[in-house]
Design a protein around this motif. Structure first.
Motif, short mmCIF file in Angstrom:
data_model
loop_
_atom_site.label_atom_id
_atom_site.label_comp_id
_atom_site.label_asym_id
_atom_site.label_seq_id
_atom_site.Cartn_x
_atom_site.Cartn_y
_atom_site.Cartn_z
N TYR A 1 29.23 42.07 26.21
CA TYR A 1 30.15 42.23 27.34
C TYR A 1 30.37 43.70 27.64
N TRP A 2 30.68 43.97 28.90
CA TRP A 2 31.25 45.25 29.30
C TRP A 2 32.66 44.97 29.79
N ASN B 1 32.93 41.28 31.64
CA ASN B 1 31.68 40.92 32.32
C ASN B 1 30.57 40.71 31.30
N TYR B 2 29.78 39.66 31.48
CA TYR B 2 28.58 39.46 30.66
C TYR B 2 27.56 40.55 30.97
N ILE B 3 26.97 41.12 29.91
CA ILE B 3 25.81 41.99 30.09
C ILE B 3 24.60 41.49 29.28
N TYR B 4 24.86 40.59 28.31
CA TYR B 4 23.77 39.97 27.54
C TYR B 4 24.21 38.56 27.18
N LEU C 1 19.39 39.94 29.65
CA LEU C 1 20.29 40.92 30.24
C LEU C 1 20.79 40.39 31.58
N THR C 2 22.06 40.60 31.85
CA THR C 2 22.65 40.08 33.07
C THR C 2 23.86 40.92 33.42
N LEU C 3 24.48 40.65 34.53
CA LEU C 3 25.75 41.26 34.89
C LEU C 3 26.52 40.26 35.74
N LYS C 4 27.47 39.59 35.12
CA LYS C 4 28.28 38.61 35.84
C LYS C 4 29.67 38.55 35.22
#
Length: 227
Positions: free
Chosen positions: A28-29, A53-56, A61-64
């Motif tokens: 997460y970020w 936010n999800y980053i993994y 890898l993602t950003l949601k």
């Protein structure tokens, strides 16, 4: 003090060593902004907004977005190095995922000790995490330390280190107890008299007494304003 300055780097290496090659990993970020406001000499308020936010996720890898947290704490100093606090937080999850929103109530006791340049802190929290379907009672203990990375005091523009270790126990009706642990390390800067910026990492092992514990890595960024 010279040897203490190397502690953040060893701390970060330990943090990365715990995360490396872990299974069931989620990343997460989480940016946050917090405002501290002193009402009277020993009584203060804290307001914060955090966005996770999800980053993994699912080995990609993602950003949601995952959630948005709005929180308020009222803190009363009972001695120079001790305080008690009450908090309320609302977590918005249904806007991001098919999950229930959460209301959280927090009771806190904190004590600090600063023998030299290093400040040590012990924090005990109890929480009630309330959703439509379940109420979870959580008990938390955190040990933290912070110190300047240049000199004996933090001056404007100079960095400092904040590290912590926390254990948590969550219990709920008709559910097995859940044990979590958290390890974090952050570097901060005193940008001016009322503004601090911090960034760092946190590793969490959730439900570590189960057959399939969850490994979670946070990248943390925060701005703290003192009015």
């Amino acid at each position: 003090m010279y040897s203490t300055k190397w502690f953040p780097f060893f701390f970060l290496l330990l943090l990365m060593g715990n995360v490396h090659a872990q299974e069931n990993l989620t990343g997460y970020w989480q940016p946050q902004i917090a405002v501290n406001y002193r009402v009277a000499g020993t009584y203060s308020h804290n307001f914060s907004v955090a966005n996770r936010n999800y980053i993994y996720d699912d080995e990609e890898l993602t950003l949601k977005g995952r959630q948005l947290d709005l929180a308020h704490f009222s803190k009363l100093k009972i001695r120079d190095n001790q305080s008690i606090a009450l908090g309320i937080q609302y977590r918005f999850r249904s806007n991001f995922e098919h999950k229930e929103n959460e209301l959280r109530l927090t009771q806190q006791y904190n004590i600090t000790h600063k023998p030299l340049a290093v400040r040590f802190g012990h924090r005990v929290r109890t929480e009630e995490r309330i959703t439509n379907s379940l109420t979870i009672h959580r008990f938390r203990y955190r040990f933290a330390m912070d110190f300047p990375l240049m000199g004996e005091e933090v001056d404007l523009g100079e960095p400092y280190f904040v590290g912590s270790f926390e254990n948590l126990l969550s219990v709920a009706k008709d559910n097995a107890p859940q044990y979590d642990t958290r390890l974090s390390a952050q570097i901060g800067w005193q940008l001016n008299v009322g503004v601090k910026f911090q960034m760092g990492m946190e590793y969490r092992m959730e439900d570590y007494n189960s057959n399939l514990p969850q490994n979670i890595l946070f990248i943390l960024t925060s701005v703290q304003l003192s009015l």
